[in-house]
Structure formats: structure tokens, C-alpha cells
Design an enzyme around this catalytic site. Structure first.
Site, PDB file in Angstrom:
ATOM      1  CE1 TYR A  81       2.710   3.182  -8.406  1.00  0.00           C
ATOM      2  CE2 TYR A  81       3.998   4.431  -6.812  1.00  0.00           C
ATOM      3  CZ  TYR A  81       3.896   3.412  -7.736  1.00  0.00           C
ATOM      4  OH  TYR A  81       4.980   2.627  -7.978  1.00  0.00           O
ATOM      5  CG  LEU A 130       6.787 -10.410   4.843  1.00  0.00           C
ATOM      6  CD1 LEU A 130       7.123 -10.579   3.382  1.00  0.00           C
ATOM      7  CD2 LEU A 130       8.053 -10.205   5.649  1.00  0.00           C
ATOM      8  NE  ARG A 165      11.232  -5.842  22.988  1.00  0.00           N
ATOM      9  CZ  ARG A 165      10.673  -5.803  24.203  1.00  0.00           C
ATOM     10  NH1 ARG A 165      11.138  -6.556  25.191  1.00  0.00           N
ATOM     11  NH2 ARG A 165       9.633  -5.015  24.426  1.00  0.00           N
ATOM     12  CE  LYS A 190      -3.604   2.165   2.818  1.00  0.00           C
ATOM     13  NZ  LYS A 190      -4.363   2.095   4.081  1.00  0.00           N
ATOM     14  CG  LEU A 191       3.958   2.164  -1.874  1.00  0.00           C
ATOM     15  CD1 LEU A 191       4.177   3.001  -3.137  1.00  0.00           C
ATOM     16  CD2 LEU A 191       5.282   1.557  -1.411  1.00  0.00           C
ATOM     17  CB  ILE A 231      -3.705  -6.681   2.259  1.00  0.00           C
ATOM     18  CG1 ILE A 231      -3.556  -5.991   3.628  1.00  0.00           C
ATOM     19  CG2 ILE A 231      -2.350  -6.915   1.598  1.00  0.00           C
ATOM     20  CD1 ILE A 231      -2.913  -6.880   4.690  1.00  0.00           C
ATOM     21  NE  ARG A 243       6.821   0.402  23.212  1.00  0.00           N
ATOM     22  CZ  ARG A 243       7.579  -0.300  22.356  1.00  0.00           C
ATOM     23  NH1 ARG A 243       7.778  -1.589  22.542  1.00  0.00           N
ATOM     24  NH2 ARG A 243       8.124   0.276  21.309  1.00  0.00           N
ATOM     25  CB  SER A 301      -3.566  -6.546  15.428  1.00  0.00           C
ATOM     26  OG  SER A 301      -2.202  -6.198  15.257  1.00  0.00           O
ATOM     27  CE  LYS A 302       2.184  -9.918  12.495  1.00  0.00           C
ATOM     28  NZ  LYS A 302       2.251  -9.803  11.001  1.00  0.00           N
ATOM     29  CE1 TYR A 336       3.053  -5.813  14.760  1.00  0.00           C
ATOM     30  CE2 TYR A 336       4.395  -6.304  16.687  1.00  0.00           C
ATOM     31  CZ  TYR A 336       4.146  -6.439  15.330  1.00  0.00           C
ATOM     32  OH  TYR A 336       4.986  -7.202  14.542  1.00  0.00           O
ATOM     33  CB  THR A 367       5.805 -10.583  15.896  1.00  0.00           C
ATOM     34  OG1 THR A 367       6.529 -10.183  17.041  1.00  0.00           O
ATOM     35  CG2 THR A 367       4.324 -10.393  16.217  1.00  0.00           C
ATOM     36  CG  ASP A 368       9.494 -12.337  19.525  1.00  0.00           C
ATOM     37  OD1 ASP A 368       8.942 -11.273  19.179  1.00  0.00           O
ATOM     38  OD2 ASP A 368      10.650 -12.363  20.017  1.00  0.00           O
ATOM     39  CD  GLU A 369       6.677  -7.189  19.615  1.00  0.00           C
ATOM     40  OE1 GLU A 369       5.811  -6.476  20.122  1.00  0.00           O
ATOM     41  OE2 GLU A 369       7.646  -6.732  18.967  1.00  0.00           O
TER      42      GLU A 369
HETATM   43  P1  NAD Z   1       7.307  -2.433   8.079  1.00  0.00           P
HETATM   44  O1  NAD Z   1       6.381  -1.590   8.886  1.00  0.00           O
HETATM   45  O2  NAD Z   1       8.690  -1.967   7.807  1.00  0.00           O
HETATM   46  O3  NAD Z   1       6.650  -2.766   6.658  1.00  0.00           O
HETATM   47  C1  NAD Z   1       5.293  -3.079   6.500  1.00  0.00           C
HETATM   48  C2  NAD Z   1       4.937  -2.928   5.034  1.00  0.00           C
HETATM   49  O4  NAD Z   1       3.539  -3.264   4.880  1.00  0.00           O
HETATM   50  C3  NAD Z   1       5.115  -1.491   4.503  1.00  0.00           C
HETATM   51  O5  NAD Z   1       5.771  -1.517   3.253  1.00  0.00           O
HETATM   52  C4  NAD Z   1       3.681  -0.979   4.354  1.00  0.00           C
HETATM   53  O6  NAD Z   1       3.529  -0.036   3.307  1.00  0.00           O
HETATM   54  C5  NAD Z   1       2.925  -2.283   4.072  1.00  0.00           C
HETATM   55  N1  NAD Z   1       1.503  -2.197   4.439  1.00  0.00           N
HETATM   56  C6  NAD Z   1       0.996  -1.735   5.608  1.00  0.00           C
HETATM   57  N2  NAD Z   1      -0.351  -1.779   5.569  1.00  0.00           N
HETATM   58  C7  NAD Z   1      -0.685  -2.299   4.355  1.00  0.00           C
HETATM   59  C8  NAD Z   1      -1.929  -2.604   3.732  1.00  0.00           C
HETATM   60  N3  NAD Z   1      -3.096  -2.371   4.343  1.00  0.00           N
HETATM   61  N4  NAD Z   1      -1.910  -3.140   2.489  1.00  0.00           N
HETATM   62  C9  NAD Z   1      -0.729  -3.371   1.843  1.00  0.00           C
HETATM   63  N5  NAD Z   1       0.462  -3.079   2.382  1.00  0.00           N
HETATM   64  C10 NAD Z   1       0.488  -2.550   3.632  1.00  0.00           C
HETATM   65  O7  NAD Z   1       7.309  -3.854   8.821  1.00  0.00           O
HETATM   66  P2  NAD Z   1       8.476  -4.920   8.974  1.00  0.00           P
HETATM   67  O8  NAD Z   1       9.267  -4.597  10.183  1.00  0.00           O
HETATM   68  O9  NAD Z   1       9.149  -5.119   7.690  1.00  0.00           O
HETATM   69  O10 NAD Z   1       7.608  -6.221   9.319  1.00  0.00           O
HETATM   70  C11 NAD Z   1       7.102  -7.046   8.279  1.00  0.00           C
HETATM   71  C12 NAD Z   1       6.321  -8.192   8.898  1.00  0.00           C
HETATM   72  O11 NAD Z   1       7.161  -8.940   9.769  1.00  0.00           O
HETATM   73  C13 NAD Z   1       5.127  -7.721   9.736  1.00  0.00           C
HETATM   74  O12 NAD Z   1       4.066  -8.616   9.507  1.00  0.00           O
HETATM   75  C14 NAD Z   1       5.635  -7.825  11.161  1.00  0.00           C
HETATM   76  O13 NAD Z   1       4.573  -8.078  12.052  1.00  0.00           O
HETATM   77  C15 NAD Z   1       6.578  -9.012  11.064  1.00  0.00           C
HETATM   78  N6  NAD Z   1       7.700  -9.014  12.025  1.00  0.00           N
HETATM   79  C16 NAD Z   1       8.503  -7.916  12.165  1.00  0.00           C
HETATM   80  C17 NAD Z   1       9.587  -7.964  13.045  1.00  0.00           C
HETATM   81  C18 NAD Z   1      10.528  -6.802  13.199  1.00  0.00           C
HETATM   82  O14 NAD Z   1      11.401  -6.840  14.073  1.00  0.00           O
HETATM   83  N7  NAD Z   1      10.460  -5.775  12.396  1.00  0.00           N
HETATM   84  C19 NAD Z   1       9.815  -9.127  13.797  1.00  0.00           C
HETATM   85  C20 NAD Z   1       8.967 -10.230  13.632  1.00  0.00           C
HETATM   86  C21 NAD Z   1       7.919 -10.167  12.740  1.00  0.00           C
HETATM   87  P1  TYD Z   2      11.174  -1.443  19.103  1.00  0.00           P
HETATM   88  O1  TYD Z   2      12.316  -1.272  18.161  1.00  0.00           O
HETATM   89  O2  TYD Z   2      10.024  -0.495  19.037  1.00  0.00           O
HETATM   90  O3  TYD Z   2      10.685  -2.961  18.942  1.00  0.00           O
HETATM   91  P2  TYD Z   2       9.609  -3.804  19.855  1.00  0.00           P
HETATM   92  O4  TYD Z   2       8.851  -2.882  20.694  1.00  0.00           O
HETATM   93  O5  TYD Z   2       8.757  -4.429  18.796  1.00  0.00           O
HETATM   94  O6  TYD Z   2      10.432  -4.790  20.603  1.00  0.00           O
HETATM   95  O7  TYD Z   2      11.732  -1.380  20.580  1.00  0.00           O
HETATM   96  C1  TYD Z   2      12.751  -2.260  21.022  1.00  0.00           C
HETATM   97  C2  TYD Z   2      12.964  -2.018  22.503  1.00  0.00           C
HETATM   98  O8  TYD Z   2      13.484  -0.694  22.694  1.00  0.00           O
HETATM   99  C3  TYD Z   2      11.675  -2.065  23.300  1.00  0.00           C
HETATM  100  O9  TYD Z   2      11.943  -2.660  24.573  1.00  0.00           O
HETATM  101  C4  TYD Z   2      11.290  -0.614  23.479  1.00  0.00           C
HETATM  102  C5  TYD Z   2      12.632   0.095  23.529  1.00  0.00           C
HETATM  103  N1  TYD Z   2      12.637   1.464  22.988  1.00  0.00           N
HETATM  104  C6  TYD Z   2      13.156   2.526  23.742  1.00  0.00           C
HETATM  105  O10 TYD Z   2      13.613   2.337  24.874  1.00  0.00           O
HETATM  106  N2  TYD Z   2      13.146   3.776  23.197  1.00  0.00           N
HETATM  107  C7  TYD Z   2      12.648   4.026  21.964  1.00  0.00           C
HETATM  108  O11 TYD Z   2      12.644   5.209  21.530  1.00  0.00           O
HETATM  109  C8  TYD Z   2      12.140   2.939  21.190  1.00  0.00           C
HETATM  110  C9  TYD Z   2      11.572   3.158  19.807  1.00  0.00           C
HETATM  111  C10 TYD Z   2      12.159   1.659  21.742  1.00  0.00           C
END
Ligand code: NAD
Ligand code: TYD
Length: 353
Positions: A350, A84, A223, A37-38, A63, A290, A162-163, A159, A133-135
């Protein structure tokens, strides 16, 4: 492996762009359709190096748009999905949970339903692979325990709730309709192209510019960090060789207390910028914690290692060095995403939003 038409959702995001790059470069006879969706998190600059390859297509779509998803499946004859696309940032989910329910839950359900209708019971060679995610498992104590694939779901943030919900829908589509689904739950990723709202890129950028580093609470949360290319390799392996209906945990076996990780980042950024050691320690700023902040995440990925022979290739020191140098060398990318300049470009390109 024969020709395939693979739909990768969220391929313009952080992890998705690494997955798309790996697949496009590795499977020349596949057609990789990146559907995104960007949103603020999607950025086509993440894919500049592969966007002109003949086996790559980009579709800008939501999506949640049922008709559009039907059209995409029919047009490209989709036989595999790596899903993803998601809203992915916990802090945003605390401020606005609705968009998380919409994209992560309804969007996933839409894709599942469209895939089910399009495949119409012929699941031979088909796969619907959902990235989670592990969350979803909730929070661990400081007692050395790890999340297993069998750990009970216990999400705390909007978050992770929802996952968790989307994971349940995916499994329900296997159990109810026989859809060939796979779910993986991964720990925190880091590396190039991560949106600088997440801890590591945000802090690298702030250290560079001498801005405060907002550490939530006492910085004691833990983490388990995995280099993003190791996650992408796991996704490729599991998509092709993972067992249908299974769950695989993916993790770095690399636990860090936030404050210790932040000190590593400070040291590495200062070193790469030629500053005296300790220069940026003064930027550490403890802020209000948080809400509902999960104490510790840590993954047991032994099932994946045992069954499919995966293990992380990059050690953390190397991963951090590469990541810091990438962000320092790609200041223009960071400036574009922090200023929002890239969004104006898309809106002019777009018109179908
Ligand atoms: P991100 O936020 O960087 O990217 C998400 C992408 O999804 C973006 O390009 C966004 O434009 C697109 N998107 C959002 N809503 C949309 C919609 N309605 N339709 C189409 N596209 C849409 O996320 P990420 O960190 O790359 O994570 C990707 C996946 O991996 C997610 O499902 C996340 O839950 C999972 N994940 C992430 C992590 C992490 O550490 N980043 C760890 C475990 C799992
Ligand atoms: P984050 O990168 O947001 O990932 P997640 O919450 O999905 O684990 O955060 C990683 C850890 O860092 C989390 O314990 C929250 C903490 N955090 C800060 O202390 N300061 C910040 O500004 C951010 C973004 C995260």
C-alpha cells in the site's frame, strides 16, 4: 434481515478480526467493509481465511481522514457502523497520549460527523455502534462491587480517558442529533490474534522462549477475562437487537488476580510443551508497577443477559487451553508481528499512507 452495507473499523486488529470473520461467515447477503489504517496493531494475516469471500472488502484508511471517510460512506452506501478502531494499549498511552486523543477521540468524532452528514436525518434502519471498554469506569476495590452501566465514569489512564471521551461524543450525537447510537463497555478480552504486548499473548510467548515474565507491582491487580469470540457474538447480537441509545456492559464474570492467571498460563504452556510442571515458574519477575495501575475491573453484564439472552459460551479453562495452543501452533504469526516483518509487507503493498 435484508441486505446491509456494514462498515467495521479496526477489523484488522484483535477483536475486529473476530467480528469481521463472524459477520462475513454469517451474513452472506451483507457487504462487510473492513476499514483499518494498519497501524502496528493491524494485521491482514488475521483475516486470511475470509479475505477472498465475495461479501468482504478491505479499505486501508485512517478514521481521522474526513474526506476519505466521506468517500467510503458514499461509495459503499454505508447503513451501519461497528466502530472498533482505536489505540488500545494502556502502556503505550502512558508513553504517548497524543495518538490516543487523535485516533480515539478525533477519529470517533470524524466518523460520527460523516455518518450524520451522509444519513442526513434519515435514520431508518441505521446504526452507529461504538465498542468501548470497562476501563472508563476507573478502578474497583477488592469489595465485590461490579461496574454497572450506570457507574460514574472515572478514567485514570490516557487510554481510558480517550475512550471515555469518545463514549461521551457518541452519546452526545444521539442526544443532540438523534443519531441511532449504541455503546458497549467490555472487560479484558483474550484469544487468538491478540498483539503480543498484552498480558496473555506476551506471557505465552515469553514462557515458550524462556524469557522473563514482567509482573507489574505485586501482581495483585484483578481483571475480568472474556474469550474474544464471546465478545464478537455479543457485538453481533447487540448490533442487530440492542436498543438504540442504550449502553450494555459485556464481561466474563471471570475475575483473576494477575499472578494467579500467570501461574495458570505457566502451567498450561509447560503442559502443552511437555515440560515438567513448574519449569517456568522461575521466569516470574516482579517489576516496577504501571503508573496509575487500576486495581480491579469487574463487570456486571446482567442487563445484556436479561434483555438479549447473551452469556459467555466458553469456560475459562477451555478458553486458556485453546488460546495457548493457538499461539504455540502459530509461532510464525507471532514471529512476524514481533519482528515487524508483516509491516514491511504492507508498506510495499500500500502506498497511500
Ligand atoms: P487492537 O489494538 O488489536 O486493534 C485496533 C485496530 O484499529 C488495529 O487494526 C489498528 O490498525 C486500527 N486502527 C488504529 N488506529 C486507527 C486509525 N486511526 N484509523 C483506522 N484504523 C485504526 O485493539 P483491540 O484489542 O482489538 O480493541 C478493539 C476495540 O475494542 C478498541 O476500541 C478497544 O478500546 C476495545 N476494547 C478492547 C478490549 C481488549 O481487551 N482488547 C476490551 C474492551 C474494549
Ligand atoms: P493488559 O493486557 O495490558 O490489559 P489492561 O491494562 O488493559 O487491563 O494488562 C492486563 C494486566 O496485566 C494489567 O493489570 C497489567 C498487567 N501486566 C503485567 O503485569 N505485565 C505486563 O507485561 C503487562 C503487559 C500487563
Amino acid at each position: 434481515m435484508g441486505k446491509r452495507n456494514l462498515l467495521v473499523t479496526g477489523g484488522a486488529g484483535f477483536i475486529g478480526s473476530h467480528v469481521v470473520r463472524l459477520l462475513v461467515n454469517k451474513y452472506l447477503d451483507y457487504c462487510i467493509i473492513n476499514l483499518d489504517k494498519l497501524t502496528y496493531a493491524g494485521n491482514l494475516a488475521n483475516l486470511r481465511d475470509i479475505e477472498h469471500k465475495p461479501n468482504y472488502r478491505f479499505v486501508r484508511a485512517d478514521i481521522c481522514d474526513y474526506d476519505k471517510m466521506q468517500e467510503v460512506f458514499a461509495t459503499y452506501k454505508i447503513d451501519g457502523v461497528i466502530h472498533l478502531a482505536a489505540e488500545s494499549h494502556v502502556d503505550r498511552s502512558i508513553k504517548d497520549p497524543f495518538v490516543f486523543a487523535r485516533t480515539n477521540v478525533l477519529g470517533t468524532l470524524t466518523l460520527l460527523q460523516v455518518a450524520k452528514e451522509y444519513w442526513n436525518g434519515d435514520y431508518e434502519g441505521k446504526r452507529f455502534y461504538h465498542i468501548s471498554t470497562d476501563e472508563v469506569y476507573g478502578a474497583l476495590d477488592f469489595d465485590g462491587t461490579l461496574f454497572q452501566e450506570t457507574t460514574k465514569y472515572d478514567p485514570h489512564s490516557p487510554y481510558s480517558a480517550s475512550k471515555a471521551s469518545s463514549d461521551h461524543f457518541v452519546r452526545a450525537f444521539h442526544d443532540t442529533y438523534g443519531m441511532p447510537t449504541i455503546v458497549t463497555n467490555c472487560s479484558n478480552n483474550y484469544g487468538p490474534y491478540q498483539f503480543p504486548e498484552k498480558l496473555i499473548p506476551l506471557f505465552i510467548n515469553n514462557i515458550r522462549h524462556g524469557r522473563p515474565l514482567p509482573v507489574y507491582g505485586k501482581g495483585e491487580n484483578v481483571r475480568d477475562w472474556l474469550y474474544v469470540e464471546d465478545h464478537a457474538r455479543a457485538i453481533d447480537l447487540i448490533f442487530h437487537r440492542g436498543r438504540i441509545a442504550e449502553t450494555y456492559n459485556i464481561g466474563g464474570n471471570n475475575e483473576w488476580k494477575n499472578i494467579d492467571l500467570i501461574r495458570v498460563l505457566i502451567k498450561e504452556v509447560d503442559r502443552q510443551l511437555g515440560r515438567p510442571e513448574g519449569t517456568s515458574e522461575r521466569l516470574i519477575t516482579y517489576v516496577t508497577d504501571r503508573a496509575g495501575h487500576d486495581l480491579r475491573y469487574a463487570i456486571d453484564s446482567s442487563k445484556l443477559q436479561r434483555e438479549l439472552g447473551w452469556k459467555p459460551q466458553l469456560c475459562f479453562e477451555e478458553g486458556i487451553e485453546k488460546t495457548v495452543s493457538w499461539y504455540l501452533e502459530n509461532q510464525e504469526w507471532l514471529d512476524d508481528v514481533t519482528s515487524g516483518a508483516y509491516r514491511q509487507y504492507y508498506e510495499s503493498m500500500y502506498h497511500n499512507r
